[in-house]
Design an enzyme around this catalytic site. Structure first.
Site, short mmCIF file in Angstrom:
data_model
loop_
_atom_site.label_atom_id
_atom_site.label_comp_id
_atom_site.label_asym_id
_atom_site.label_seq_id
_atom_site.Cartn_x
_atom_site.Cartn_y
_atom_site.Cartn_z
N GLY A 174 16.38 8.04 38.54
CA GLY A 174 17.60 7.41 39.04
C GLY A 174 17.35 6.42 40.15
N GLY A 221 1.71 3.25 32.38
CA GLY A 221 2.74 4.04 33.03
C GLY A 221 2.43 5.53 33.01
N ASN A 281 14.49 -5.50 36.46
CA ASN A 281 14.84 -4.38 35.61
C ASN A 281 16.30 -4.52 35.23
OD1 ASN A 281 15.35 -1.96 34.42
ND2 ASN A 281 14.69 -0.69 36.14
N THR A 293 12.12 2.51 29.04
CA THR A 293 12.19 3.78 28.30
C THR A 293 13.31 3.80 27.27
OG1 THR A 293 13.54 4.62 30.12
CG2 THR A 293 11.19 5.10 30.19
N CYS A 332 17.37 -0.07 33.14
CA CYS A 332 17.14 1.32 33.51
C CYS A 332 18.26 2.20 32.99
CB CYS A 332 17.04 1.47 35.01
SG CYS A 332 16.73 3.18 35.47
N LYS A 348 12.51 -7.57 32.46
CA LYS A 348 12.13 -6.32 31.80
C LYS A 348 13.28 -5.84 30.92
CE LYS A 348 10.04 -1.84 32.50
NZ LYS A 348 9.31 -0.99 33.44
N ILE A 396 8.18 -2.38 26.79
CA ILE A 396 9.56 -1.91 26.85
C ILE A 396 9.76 -0.97 28.04
CG2 ILE A 396 9.90 -2.09 24.37
CD1 ILE A 396 9.48 0.92 24.12
N GLY A 404 5.79 7.39 27.34
CA GLY A 404 4.59 8.06 26.86
C GLY A 404 4.25 7.70 25.42
N SER A 460 6.12 0.02 36.52
CA SER A 460 6.97 0.33 37.67
C SER A 460 7.49 1.77 37.61
CB SER A 460 8.16 -0.63 37.65
OG SER A 460 9.08 -0.26 38.65
C1 LIG Z 1 8.89 8.49 36.24
C2 LIG Z 1 9.18 7.09 35.78
C3 LIG Z 1 9.86 6.21 36.62
C4 LIG Z 1 10.14 4.92 36.20
N1 LIG Z 1 10.80 4.05 37.06
C5 LIG Z 1 11.02 2.76 36.67
C6 LIG Z 1 11.60 1.82 37.56
O1 LIG Z 1 11.89 2.12 38.71
N2 LIG Z 1 11.83 0.55 37.12
C7 LIG Z 1 11.49 0.17 35.85
O2 LIG Z 1 11.70 -0.99 35.48
N3 LIG Z 1 10.91 1.03 34.98
C8 LIG Z 1 10.67 2.33 35.38
N4 LIG Z 1 10.06 3.18 34.49
C9 LIG Z 1 9.68 2.72 33.15
C10 LIG Z 1 8.19 2.32 33.11
O3 LIG Z 1 7.91 1.27 33.99
C11 LIG Z 1 7.78 1.94 31.68
O4 LIG Z 1 8.57 0.85 31.26
C12 LIG Z 1 7.97 3.06 30.69
O5 LIG Z 1 7.64 4.29 31.28
C13 LIG Z 1 7.14 2.89 29.42
O6 LIG Z 1 5.76 2.90 29.69
P1 LIG Z 1 4.83 4.22 29.58
O7 LIG Z 1 5.15 4.86 28.26
O8 LIG Z 1 3.43 3.72 29.69
O9 LIG Z 1 5.21 5.11 30.71
C14 LIG Z 1 9.77 4.49 34.91
C15 LIG Z 1 9.08 5.38 34.07
C16 LIG Z 1 8.78 6.67 34.50
C17 LIG Z 1 8.04 7.60 33.55
#
Ligand SMILES: Cc1cc2nc3c(=O)[nH]c(=O)nc-3n(C[C@H](O)[C@H](O)[C@H](O)COP(=O)(O)O)c2cc1C
Ligand SMILES: Cc1cc2nc3c(=O)[nH]c(=O)nc-3n(C[C@H](O)[C@H](O)[C@H](O)COP(=O)(O)OP(=O)(O)OC[C@H]3O[C@@H](n4cnc5c(N)ncnc54)[C@H](O)[C@@H]3O)c2cc1C
Ligand SMILES: Cc1cc2nc3c(=O)[nH]c(=O)nc-3n(C[C@H](O)[C@H](O)[C@H](O)COP(=O)(O)OP(=O)(O)OC[C@H]3O[C@@H](n4cnc5c(N)ncnc54)[C@H](O)[C@@H]3O)c2cc1C
Ligand SMILES: Cc1cc2nc3c(=O)[nH]c(=O)nc-3n(C[C@H](O)[C@H](O)[C@H](O)COP(=O)(O)O)c2cc1C
Ligand code: FES
Ligand code: FES
Lengths: 251, 335, 335, 251
Positions: free
Chosen positions: B104, B297, B159, B225, B162, B197, B223, B249, B53
């Site tokens: 945000g 992601g 979520n 972030t 966040c 989540k 997870i 990342g 997401s």
């Molecule tokens: C730019 C960005 C926006 C995100 N927005 C949301 C969000 O709206 N809701 C949510 O549950 N997680 C959000 N996440 C978290 C991701 O869904 C994911 O849990 C997290 O980035 C870890 O995965 P990755 O390392 O593969 O990116 C966001 C992550 C990024 C980088």
């Protein structure tokens, strides 16, 4: 740097950019947005002009001719040349001249008169003057230290041009303070135009919402927006080129 | 500890890959067709790969690079009851092998999503997981009700984690009782598969996972972030517009794999694993740790075709290793 | 919130760098001598740079690469009452911009350390911080007593946060009351400056920091490693000999900076910041976030002269930016 | 790869290694241990022989002549040639032959007779045969697939040599299963020798305790150690070369 990407080149428009992967490893991780500086529809190549500022651009500079590079694009909305304009003012600050080149070619192609103003810290950072002059375009220069042309901000040159009364439209790309100055200046003179913005990017395709800029709220939006008087637009897909009257630049 | 059989797919036949090579009469070696289908707490996915997401917009943004029909599911940007503007810029910063973001939860609000974004997604034969967030329990309840009534929503990902919003968000996610309360409220308002989540910014991920399981979650996503920040030594101020941001990342992958491992062994719910998955090897690492499905992601930003490559790579790994059902890999590192 | 003045150095004159350029009568521009000296909860350091426990052995290992006399302090490998064998191999794994380790506190025991390793360190004009760990409160007390009686120990860093040992370790570090108990027991047994080293694997670092401050710590060290793991997709088993390990290196820096920032603003104790510091810029980031001193860990493996480069780089940054006292940078991003 | 490092070369001994930084960035982060394969005291150069297995060695392979490289070393304890040995058996498995070359030169220099056994998966992985034969050293080959020399494990060739009765000492480097086999074999025959081990490394200088191997506990150690019958030694500083009788290899 010139890149052979026929599929991409076919679609490319002045003011658009490509999202470039600078390393096949993880350092740096993100792609880097770089404007289309030259578009050769015949050869199927685009050229990129960039300033080495950090890891990503350093790695680009270390590439050798013939190396493969991973580019996404063309991305974003480019410049549009409105009907009926006769004399354009084109203002580039520093590396901001990069995306103006294809625009300048277009303007010439459409037979629109133009004056190009280039600003930079010093003579060393003035880019593309000779090429523009070869093209037969009128170029004026401003440098902060006076090492070339007018000593001072390029916005001052712009003021002279506009108060001289000739341009009926403007296009600009450069650092935010320059754009900010230019926007308030042109507003004073009632001159419309387009500016190309930069913002830190994640995806480059409108998916992550990292690259937003403030835009004057359209009429009839929900109370939350109009209260603060702005909405966020995405530089990567709604821009990087915006109507000057629309953007709000903080400091 | 093992998972109950009913959490595993019982319809493998529907999910055969249609690789023509698998159907040849004479084969050099026995190459069975592989089953990539998984069931994530009631959500049937044709393969275990979805998008994370917030990194994939609402679908159309990546459509030029990804065949949305091939995804196991599409998980869209977090949606709230009211539209949200999000945080001031800069909203993203690069860190070693990672990125910090402080978007945000900018989003147009649930009604706009249902009216404007969902119809596009209904064109695809891929389940849609809608990520939801809220400031209050009432918000969560109302968003849940509106989405549960909308056609084309296949599951809700809640979520509660966040780190980028002042109210709600992580407060819910790091407090066990609050986290469970949110899930209970969402559960009361929907029959859709409910994925909780979780925030990784906690002392004991297993405890929170246990509580939200009791509160009625059908699956766990982990997870989100890690809370982080970056200071610009030139200006001597925080780099991000919102001071702190969420780290994602490859940098966080070891932490994510550990949490999936710990949770999968202790809690009897299927897990949607994510955090730094860049390629098929990484995805398989999560599956071996116990994830029934994975989300891609940050990798999308680096390689817009990442999800496609990962689906193909998992299939290839299975063929190379004689694994016929991806569900056999789930938790195989400890089962 | 500001720090009390008595936590800052009051002897700047002792700590002038002896760069001859600073003593020239005629200078092209006003270049004041810079003060690099800091006081870390009673431990006077000639500059803010020490080594991170466990990454620098007992000192001699890096002596060919580092002038031990130039370090602000030397922090040695964690020491326990009895000798410890540590964990089976592999004990280290590389991850994106980080490493996982599961050394498991292998050490020859406190008596061996005092008899065999400490004498070497007494040859240098650099304070020695001894990192200690234990299985029980009694262990902590006894190790503290033995080290407090030994000549050449300048401060104790109490590891209540090691994720790599079964008993004690993180259990102490993630439970507020236990963490405070350990610090109280150590405090009762020593007059040496007492640095509490905290685990980042917690929901609320500020709460733990506050508790150990009340329990008598003079300074806080953060962060220790994040708990992580890696699975080998070839063998389908955890890669490390101890399954899980501690994540260190640049990957964790955003998390570390965030925790230093949060803690420095809330707790009135000087902080020893660490976690992914590779160069002077990174060190300055921690100082701006609120660290009075910094420790260099994983970076030593990559660049054995890292600590030297960092000391020189901080000095250069101060000169370039007209900062005369490094203490003026501490917390400058929020003060 | 040949590297000009006069200060390092001066101190270098057969069996030692260097710790090599493969990237100036963060990917990969850690250095890679690579054995000294050639030591040219005259020219002040060392040479490294490595197999491309992952990111680090791939980046090494991509380096161009003249590029700078960051190496630490020489590190570790090398081979020692005990007094009084007359005929040595030298066994290398796969890339394990790399550190044996300087040893073989030494043995020749001391006038000690030697037979070199090389084992590998297949003919393609047999390294250095020609150079050794040019040196006038007796070489025997075993490959798993029989594509060169004896089909089977090199330990079988070793058994033949030893039961033939000629060698009075052995030196070996290669994968752990080979070393394990060799250690139990030579133990049966009462033949002493030295083995060079590999382990994942952090620091390379004895500071991090990552690279340990099990060693038979010295007499009179504290109960904890003798109970389990081993102590951990560091491959980077106590080794990589150990007395064969001392090491304990778990599969
Ligand atoms: C730019 C960005 C926006 C995100 N927005 C949301 C969000 O709206 N809701 C949510 O549950 N997680 C959000 N996440 C978290 C991701 O869904 C994911 O849990 C997290 O980035 C870890 O995965 P990755 O390392 O593969 O990116 C966001 C992550 C990024 C980088
Ligand atoms: C639409 C657009 C077009 C651009 N066109 C050009 C061009 O034609 N030529 C050119 O030289 N530069 C251009 N830039 C700026 C260029 O993207 C940055 O200079 C470049 O990303 C710096 O990367 P780095 O790794 O060298 O520097 P670093 O400072 O190490 O980069 C760190 C991070 O900051 C981001 N970043 C740094 N500076 C900028 C910036 N000014 N704008 C956005 N993100 C930034 C990087 O993308 C990266 O994520 C453009 C930027 C945008 C948004
Ligand atoms: C004392 C010593 C001497 C060596 N000499 C040589 C040599 O002369 N030639 C040669 O080709 N190889 C040698 N090796 C093995 C070599 O270090 C690894 O092949 C190399 O580190 C792999 O790095 P990579 O990035 O290519 O692979 P990756 O698999 O990507 O490496 C990942 C991590 O595992 C470690 N690693 C991988 N394989 C090994 C291994 N076998 N031993 C220790 N760590 C490993 C790496 O150092 C790195 O930290 C030696 C190892 C040791 C310990
Ligand atoms: C190999 C290794 C061994 C460590 N051993 C200890 C230890 O004995 N005691 C301790 O308190 N921390 C130990 N640590 C943690 C470090 O002191 C430090 O807190 C952590 O590595 C983060 O800093 P870095 O990213 O700069 O390495 C160890 C870290 C590593 C990498
Ligand atoms: S960069 Fe992702 S929305 Fe613009
Ligand atoms: S590699 Fe650090 S002790 Fe051997």
């Amino acid at each position: 740097m010139r890149v052979y990407v026929p599929q991409l080149t076919k679609l490319a428009k002045p003011g658009q950019f490509v999202h470039v992967r600078c390393s096949s490893g993880l350092d740096p991780l993100l792609r880097r947005p770089i404007s289309l500086h030259g578009i050769d529809y015949g050869k199927g190549t685009i050229s990129l002009l960039y300033q080495v500022v950090g890891t990503g651009t350093r790695l680009l500079a270390e590439m050798a001719p013939g190396d493969e590079i991973d580019v996404m694009g063309p991305l974003g909305k480019g410049f549009t040349v409105p009907d009926g304009i006769k004399k354009a003012l084109v203002v580039g600050g520093g590396i901001g001249v990069a995306p103006l080149f294809p625009l300048i070619h277009s303007l010439k192609h459409y037979g629109i008169q133009q004056t190009v103003l280039l600003g930079a810290r010093s003579a060393d950072f003035i880019i593309g003057r000779e090429q523009l002059e070869l093209l037969g375009v009128k170029v004026k220069i401003a440098t902060d230290d006076g090492s070339l042309g007018y000593k001072g901000f390029v916005t001052r040159l712009a003021e002279d041009e506009i108060s001289g009364g000739t341009p009926d439209y403007f296009f600009a790309c450069g650092p935010n303070p320059m754009l900010k100055g230019l926007i308030s200046l042109t507003k004073g003179f009632g001159l419309s135009g387009q500016v190309s913005l930069e913002e830190y990017m994640g995806c480059g395709v409108g998916a992550c919402l990292a690259c937003v800029c403030k835009s004057k709220a359209a009429a009839g939006r929900e109370p939350d927006d109009s209260a603060e008087g702005f909405e966020y637009k995405k530089v990567c897909v709604d821009g990087p080129v915006f109507e000057a009257s629309e953007v709000i630049l903080d400091d | 500890m093992t998972k109950p059989a009913d959490n595993l797919t019982d319809k493998p036949a529907d999910n055969l890959t249609d690789n023509p090579a698998d159907n040849l009469a004479v084969k050099p070696a026995v190459k069975p067709a592989v089953n990539l289908g998984v069931n994530l707490g009631g959500l049937q996915m044709k393969n275990p790969v979805t998008t994370a997401s917030g990194t994939f917009g609402f679908g159309p943004e990546y459509a030029p690079y990804v065949d949305l029909n091939r995804l196991g599911a599409i998980t869209v940007k977090g949606t709230t009851l009211e539209p949200r503007k999000g945080n001031p810029t800069p909203r993203i910063a690069e860190t070693p092998a990672g990125i910090l973001n402080c978007i945000g939860l900018q989003n147009p609000g649930v009604d706009h999503f249902i009216a404007e974004d969902l119809p596009y997604l209904r064109n695809y034969d891929t389940p849609v997981i809608v990520n939801i967030a809220g400031n209050s329990l009432d918000d969560y309840a109302e968003v849940t009700r509106r989405l549960s009534g909308a056609q084309g929503v296949s599951a809700l990902e809640v979520n509660i984690s966040c780190p980028n919003v002042k109210q709600g968000g992580m407060v819910f996610g790091t407090d066990c009782l609050m986290a469970a309360e949110v899930i209970r409220v969402v559960r009361e308002n929907t029959k859709l598969p409910l994925i909780a989540k979780l925030s990784p910014n906690v002392t004991d991920i297993v405890e929170i996972a246990g509580r939200v399981a009791e509160a009625g979650a059908d699956a766990l996503a982990l997870i989100n972030t890690l809370l982080g920040m970056k200071i610009d030594i030139r200006t001597r101020k925080p780099f991000l517009g919102n001071t702190m941001g969420g780290l994602s990342g490859p940098a966080i992958r070891p932490v994510a794999v550990r949490m999936v491992w710990q949770t999968a062994r202790a809690v009897r719910l299927p897990i949607l694993g994510m955090g730094g998955i860049m390629n098929a090897e990484d995805a398989i690492e999560f599956i071996l740790a116990g994830a029934a499905a994975v989300a891609v992601g940050t990798a999308n930003f680096v390689n817009p075709g990442a999800a496609m490559d990962i689906i193909a790579g998992i299939e290839q790994y299975m063929k190379d290793n004689g694994v016929t059902d991806v569900n056999d890999l789930v938790g195989a590192a400890w089962k």
